[in-house]
Design a protein around this motif. Structure first.
Motif, PDB file in Angstrom:
ATOM      1  N   SER A 141      -4.109  -7.657   6.249  1.00 61.63           N
ATOM      2  CA  SER A 141      -2.747  -7.776   5.713  1.00 61.63           C
ATOM      3  C   SER A 141      -2.184  -6.444   5.207  1.00 61.63           C
ATOM      4  CB  SER A 141      -2.705  -8.819   4.590  1.00 61.63           C
ATOM      5  OG  SER A 141      -3.495  -8.397   3.503  1.00 61.63           O
ATOM      6  N   ALA A 142      -2.972  -5.395   5.254  1.00 59.50           N
ATOM      7  CA  ALA A 142      -2.482  -4.072   4.833  1.00 59.50           C
ATOM      8  C   ALA A 142      -1.366  -3.641   5.771  1.00 59.50           C
ATOM      9  CB  ALA A 142      -3.624  -3.063   4.846  1.00 59.50           C
ATOM     10  N   GLU A 143      -0.347  -3.051   5.189  1.00 59.36           N
ATOM     11  CA  GLU A 143       0.852  -2.716   5.944  1.00 59.36           C
ATOM     12  C   GLU A 143       0.666  -1.560   6.918  1.00 59.36           C
ATOM     13  OE1 GLU A 143       3.996  -2.105   3.142  1.00 59.36           O
ATOM     14  OE2 GLU A 143       3.770  -4.101   2.299  1.00 59.36           O
ATOM     15  N   ASN A 144      -0.224  -0.629   6.599  1.00 57.70           N
ATOM     16  CA  ASN A 144      -0.408   0.526   7.474  1.00 57.70           C
ATOM     17  C   ASN A 144      -1.808   1.109   7.263  1.00 57.70           C
ATOM     18  OD1 ASN A 144      -0.290   2.121   5.084  1.00 57.70           O
ATOM     19  ND2 ASN A 144       1.951   2.102   5.214  1.00 57.70           N
ATOM     20  N   GLN A 145      -2.097   2.176   8.014  1.00 59.93           N
ATOM     21  CA  GLN A 145      -3.418   2.790   7.923  1.00 59.93           C
ATOM     22  C   GLN A 145      -3.654   3.431   6.565  1.00 59.93           C
ATOM     23  OE1 GLN A 145      -3.729   5.354  11.380  1.00 59.93           O
ATOM     24  NE2 GLN A 145      -5.104   3.866  12.339  1.00 59.93           N
ATOM     25  N   SER A 146      -2.601   3.904   5.932  1.00 59.07           N
ATOM     26  CA  SER A 146      -2.738   4.496   4.605  1.00 59.07           C
ATOM     27  C   SER A 146      -3.233   3.453   3.599  1.00 59.07           C
ATOM     28  CB  SER A 146      -1.401   5.075   4.142  1.00 59.07           C
ATOM     29  OG  SER A 146      -1.508   5.567   2.831  1.00 59.07           O
ATOM     30  N   ALA A 147      -2.661   2.250   3.663  1.00 60.67           N
ATOM     31  CA  ALA A 147      -3.081   1.160   2.774  1.00 60.67           C
ATOM     32  C   ALA A 147      -4.524   0.750   3.091  1.00 60.67           C
ATOM     33  CB  ALA A 147      -2.143  -0.029   2.909  1.00 60.67           C
ATOM     34  N   GLN A 148      -4.864   0.705   4.368  1.00 64.58           N
ATOM     35  CA  GLN A 148      -6.241   0.381   4.752  1.00 64.58           C
ATOM     36  C   GLN A 148      -7.207   1.455   4.255  1.00 64.58           C
ATOM     37  OE1 GLN A 148      -6.142  -0.164   9.014  1.00 64.58           O
ATOM     38  NE2 GLN A 148      -5.722  -2.371   8.810  1.00 64.58           N
ATOM     39  N   GLY A 149      -6.771   2.694   4.318  1.00 67.51           N
ATOM     40  CA  GLY A 149      -7.603   3.794   3.812  1.00 67.51           C
ATOM     41  C   GLY A 149      -7.878   3.660   2.324  1.00 67.51           C
ATOM     42  N   LEU A 150      -6.853   3.277   1.562  1.00 66.58           N
ATOM     43  CA  LEU A 150      -7.042   3.082   0.122  1.00 66.58           C
ATOM     44  C   LEU A 150      -7.999   1.922  -0.157  1.00 66.58           C
ATOM     45  CD1 LEU A 150      -3.434   3.643  -1.271  1.00 66.58           C
ATOM     46  CD2 LEU A 150      -5.457   5.053  -1.671  1.00 66.58           C
ATOM     47  N   LEU A 151      -7.838   0.844   0.580  1.00 62.94           N
ATOM     48  CA  LEU A 151      -8.761  -0.288   0.410  1.00 62.94           C
ATOM     49  C   LEU A 151     -10.195   0.129   0.706  1.00 62.94           C
ATOM     50  CD1 LEU A 151      -6.707  -3.218   1.995  1.00 62.94           C
ATOM     51  CD2 LEU A 151      -7.491  -3.073  -0.383  1.00 62.94           C
ATOM     52  N   SER A 152     -10.378   0.873   1.782  1.00 51.51           N
ATOM     53  CA  SER A 152     -11.725   1.328   2.154  1.00 51.51           C
ATOM     54  C   SER A 152     -12.295   2.316   1.140  1.00 51.51           C
ATOM     55  CB  SER A 152     -11.708   1.975   3.533  1.00 51.51           C
ATOM     56  OG  SER A 152     -11.343   1.026   4.508  1.00 51.51           O
ATOM     57  N   LYS A 153     -11.404   3.101   0.535  1.00 53.09           N
ATOM     58  CA  LYS A 153     -11.862   4.083  -0.451  1.00 53.09           C
ATOM     59  C   LYS A 153     -12.358   3.402  -1.721  1.00 53.09           C
ATOM     60  CE  LYS A 153     -10.288   7.929  -3.320  1.00 53.09           C
ATOM     61  NZ  LYS A 153      -9.162   8.785  -3.689  1.00 53.09           N
ATOM     62  N   TRP A 154     -11.646   2.383  -2.195  1.00 52.61           N
ATOM     63  CA  TRP A 154     -11.939   1.805  -3.499  1.00 52.61           C
ATOM     64  C   TRP A 154     -12.790   0.548  -3.448  1.00 52.61           C
ATOM     65  CZ3 TRP A 154     -11.526   4.902  -7.332  1.00 52.61           C
ATOM     66  CH2 TRP A 154     -10.592   5.925  -7.284  1.00 52.61           C
TER      67      TRP A 154
END
Length: 163
Positions: A141-154
């Motif tokens: 459901s993440a809007e873009n790769q940047s949001a997915q990157g943040l999810l993966s980071k944290w």
């Protein structure tokens, strides 16, 4: 204290720590740590107890350290919260640092935990792991790769942590 009355948390500790907590003297196993004592300071928010921690560091500790020296013991104080801004980051890095340091100190010294609490237990952190199904749903459901990157980071899916 008989073994049936010992809390399961104590039973899960090493034999050395069980002996220490229960007041048993185990000569062979305590020889390594027998002369080092660490006061390990824990605080929900060190700014709320600045005066009390100042008294511990500047008044109580020096006197207690001198007393321990006369008995042949080293006394140290470990306070990762003292005069640092790391706890203000409000991420998992500082709590993990504290647990790592406590684990290290437990290997070489007797630990006396000192807790400073106020009307709150500090800023509650989001969990470092989430269930794999929730993680997958959040990534989808993440809007873009940047949001997915943040999810993966944290966050880590719980299966990655167990592996």
């Amino acid at each position: 204290m008989c073994e049936g009355n010992v809390p399961k948390e104590v039973l899960s500790l090493s034999e050395h720590l069980q002996n220490f907590i229960m007041g048993r003297v185990a000569q062979a196993k305590t020889a390594i740590k027998s002369r080092k004592i660490v006061i390990y300071v824990c605080a929900a928010d060190s700014q709320d107890c600045y005066v009390e921690k100042g008294a511990l560091h500047n008044v109580i500790y020096p006197e207690l350290r001198a007393h321990c020296r006369t008995r042949g013991y080293e006394l140290h104080i470990v306070d990762l919260h003292w005069k640092t801004l790391l706890e203000k980051q409000q991420d998992h890095e500082f709590p993990e640092l504290c647990i790592g340091e406590l684990t290290r100190q437990m290997e070489v010294a007797y630990i006396i935990p000192v807790l400073f609490l106020n009307n709150s237990l500090g800023t509650q952190l989001l969990p470092i792991t989430i269930e794999s199904t929730d993680f997958k749903m959040a990534m989808e459901s993440a809007e873009n790769q940047s949001a997915q990157g943040l999810l993966s980071k944290w966050y880590l899916p719980d299966l990655q942590v167990q592996a």
